[in-house]
Motif scaffolding. Structure first.
Motif, short mmCIF file in Angstrom:
data_model
loop_
_atom_site.label_atom_id
_atom_site.label_comp_id
_atom_site.label_asym_id
_atom_site.label_seq_id
_atom_site.Cartn_x
_atom_site.Cartn_y
_atom_site.Cartn_z
N GLU A 1 -54.66 -55.96 -18.30
CA GLU A 1 -53.77 -57.07 -18.62
C GLU A 1 -54.10 -58.29 -17.76
N ARG A 2 -54.36 -58.07 -16.49
CA ARG A 2 -54.69 -59.17 -15.59
C ARG A 2 -55.99 -59.85 -16.00
N LEU A 3 -56.95 -59.07 -16.49
CA LEU A 3 -58.25 -59.60 -16.87
C LEU A 3 -58.23 -60.37 -18.19
N GLY A 4 -57.13 -60.25 -18.92
CA GLY A 4 -57.03 -60.95 -20.20
C GLY A 4 -57.34 -60.11 -21.41
N PHE A 5 -57.38 -58.79 -21.25
CA PHE A 5 -57.56 -57.91 -22.40
C PHE A 5 -56.39 -58.11 -23.37
N ASP A 6 -56.70 -58.01 -24.65
CA ASP A 6 -55.69 -58.28 -25.68
C ASP A 6 -54.80 -57.07 -25.95
N SER A 7 -55.33 -55.85 -25.75
CA SER A 7 -54.61 -54.66 -26.18
C SER A 7 -55.00 -53.45 -25.35
N VAL A 8 -54.12 -52.42 -25.38
CA VAL A 8 -54.39 -51.13 -24.76
C VAL A 8 -53.99 -50.05 -25.76
N TRP A 9 -54.80 -48.96 -25.81
CA TRP A 9 -54.64 -47.97 -26.86
C TRP A 9 -54.64 -46.55 -26.31
N THR A 10 -53.80 -45.71 -26.90
CA THR A 10 -53.79 -44.28 -26.58
C THR A 10 -54.23 -43.50 -27.81
N ALA A 11 -54.47 -42.20 -27.63
CA ALA A 11 -54.93 -41.36 -28.73
C ALA A 11 -54.34 -39.97 -28.58
N GLU A 12 -54.59 -39.13 -29.57
CA GLU A 12 -54.18 -37.73 -29.49
C GLU A 12 -55.18 -36.87 -30.26
N ALA A 13 -55.36 -35.64 -29.78
CA ALA A 13 -56.22 -34.68 -30.47
C ALA A 13 -55.40 -33.43 -30.74
N TYR A 14 -55.39 -32.49 -29.79
CA TYR A 14 -54.52 -31.32 -29.91
C TYR A 14 -54.08 -30.92 -28.50
N GLY A 15 -53.47 -31.91 -27.82
CA GLY A 15 -52.94 -31.70 -26.47
C GLY A 15 -51.87 -32.73 -26.21
N SER A 16 -52.23 -33.82 -25.54
CA SER A 16 -51.28 -34.90 -25.29
C SER A 16 -51.00 -35.66 -26.58
N ASP A 17 -49.80 -36.25 -26.66
CA ASP A 17 -49.50 -37.08 -27.83
C ASP A 17 -49.80 -38.54 -27.50
N ALA A 18 -49.80 -39.39 -28.51
CA ALA A 18 -50.18 -40.79 -28.33
C ALA A 18 -49.01 -41.69 -27.94
N PHE A 19 -47.80 -41.36 -28.38
CA PHE A 19 -46.67 -42.26 -28.16
C PHE A 19 -46.14 -42.25 -26.72
N THR A 20 -46.00 -41.04 -26.13
CA THR A 20 -45.36 -40.94 -24.83
C THR A 20 -46.12 -41.67 -23.72
N PRO A 21 -47.44 -41.46 -23.57
CA PRO A 21 -48.16 -42.20 -22.52
C PRO A 21 -48.10 -43.71 -22.74
N LEU A 22 -48.13 -44.15 -23.99
CA LEU A 22 -48.10 -45.58 -24.28
C LEU A 22 -46.78 -46.18 -23.82
N ALA A 23 -45.68 -45.47 -24.04
CA ALA A 23 -44.38 -45.96 -23.61
C ALA A 23 -44.27 -45.95 -22.08
N TRP A 24 -44.76 -44.89 -21.46
CA TRP A 24 -44.63 -44.73 -20.01
C TRP A 24 -45.46 -45.79 -19.26
N TRP A 25 -46.72 -45.88 -19.62
CA TRP A 25 -47.59 -46.85 -18.93
C TRP A 25 -47.33 -48.28 -19.41
N GLY A 26 -47.03 -48.42 -20.69
CA GLY A 26 -46.79 -49.75 -21.23
C GLY A 26 -45.56 -50.42 -20.66
N ALA A 27 -44.64 -49.62 -20.14
CA ALA A 27 -43.42 -50.18 -19.55
C ALA A 27 -43.72 -51.05 -18.34
N SER A 28 -44.89 -50.86 -17.74
CA SER A 28 -45.27 -51.65 -16.55
C SER A 28 -45.94 -52.97 -16.93
N THR A 29 -46.19 -53.19 -18.21
CA THR A 29 -46.88 -54.39 -18.65
C THR A 29 -45.90 -55.39 -19.27
#
Length: 342
Positions: free
Chosen positions: A26-54
């Protein structure tokens, strides 16, 4: 050209330093950040947790696997995250492959394009909140036909912050790329290569030309996953990418249904792709990795000294890609930002 940071899905556990790297992006000027899922972690929870700091960077899923959730459940998560992020959320969806869909989620895989169309139709109904959601498709019915026969059409209790949250579609095959251009707001290509530009434009143009298409060339996003490694030694940089390519080309999916493998066949590397697949599925992963030529790596990645990458970037800027999605730690993102963003 915009930059995005792709965290990807977890391996054995949470990636170390992810929050700090996101803040640096975010500081460097990136436009977006993305999470993914396969068959372990889900995509929504990490995005909410880490995204809350942005506060500024867009937050997206690349990708949410459609078979993991009903369309309404996905829409609920999208609606919720969009509110919590102040309208910064992008919903990235994908069909995954038959091994995961049928083996992990216990859902049928056939007719994925048809399922995708129905799925997105329902998600958009929920987000628009124009009335109770009903749907009579081949794969999804709302209310459910059968059971207790007491299903009632419902409308989201929560009012959306945005009634039209952007939806991007992960697609590799020709028909799926055209579907993305027709019904989505953006496309996630994996193993994107400038040498395939005419193919991309042909498939996208077909989708844009269909009746009712949502977007066109001027307002459609193409967020391409592109490895970028600034390194004085081109071969050393290529060696960092070869195992990743070997995994997807050779071992991701069944032999008769590996869509990543087909991407490299279309790119002109059929012999290499077949050899890598044979070796990988035989358990000879190191040999498979060694068979990937540097030329192939350079077709789908930006590697080498900064000056070399700057020269090659012109070729990438002339493609349909609007965003390059990068992976790595904070130091790799800083090096990439210096080269691409100046």
């Amino acid at each position: 050209m915009k930059l995005g940071y792709h965290i990807g899905y977890w391996s054995a556990g949470p990636p170390e330093g992810a929050r700090e790297t996101i803040l640096e992006a975010e500081r460097l000027g990136f436009d977006s950040v993305w999470t993914a899922e396969a068959y372990g972690s889900d995509a929504f929870t990490p995005l909410a947790w880490w995204g809350a700091s942005t506060s500024r960077i867009k937050l997206g899923t690349n990708i949410v696997q459609m078979s993991a959730r009903t369309p309404v459940a996905t829409a609920m998560s999208a609606l919720t995250l969009d509110h919590l992020s102040g309208g910064r959320f992008i919903l990235g969806l994908g069909a995954s492959g038959p091994q995961v869909v049928e083996g992990w989620y216990g859902q049928p895989y056939p007719r994925p394009l048809e399922r995708t169309r129905e799925y997105i139709d329902i998600v958009r109904q929920v987000l628009a909140r124009k009335g109770p959601v009903t749907y009579d498709g081949k794969h999804y019915q709302l209310p459910y036909q059968g059971g207790a026969n007491l299903g009632k059409p419902l409308k989201s209790i929560v009012h959306p912050l945005r009634e039209d949250i952007p939806i991007y579609l992960g697609a590799e095959g020709p028909k799926n790329i055209s579907l993305a251009a027709e019904i989505a707001d953006g496309w996630f290509p994996i193993f994107f290569s400038p040498k395939m530009e005419s193919f991309y434009r042909e498939r996208l143009a077909e989708g844009f030309a269909r009746p009712g298409a949502r977007r066109g060339w001027d307002d459609f996003e193409v967020a391409a996953s592109v490895p970028l490694i600034v390194h004085d030694d081109v071969e050393a940089a290529a060696d960092q990418i070869r195992p990743y390519l070997a995994l997807y080309m050779g071992g991701m999916g069944a032999k008769q249904a590996n869509f990543h493998h087909e991407v490299f066949v279309r790119m002109g590397y059929e012999s290499v792709a077949n050899t890598v697949q044979e070796l990988y599925l035989d358990g000879r992963k190191d040999e498979a990795t060694a068979k990937i030529p540097t030329e192939l790596v350079e077709d789908v990645a930006l590697i080498g000294p900064a000056a070399k990458i700057r020269d090659e970037l012109d070729r990438w800027r002339e493609t349909c890609a609007t965003t390059l999605l990068l992976q790595g730690d904070a130091s790799r993102l800083r090096a990439a930002a210096e080269v691409v963003l100046g």
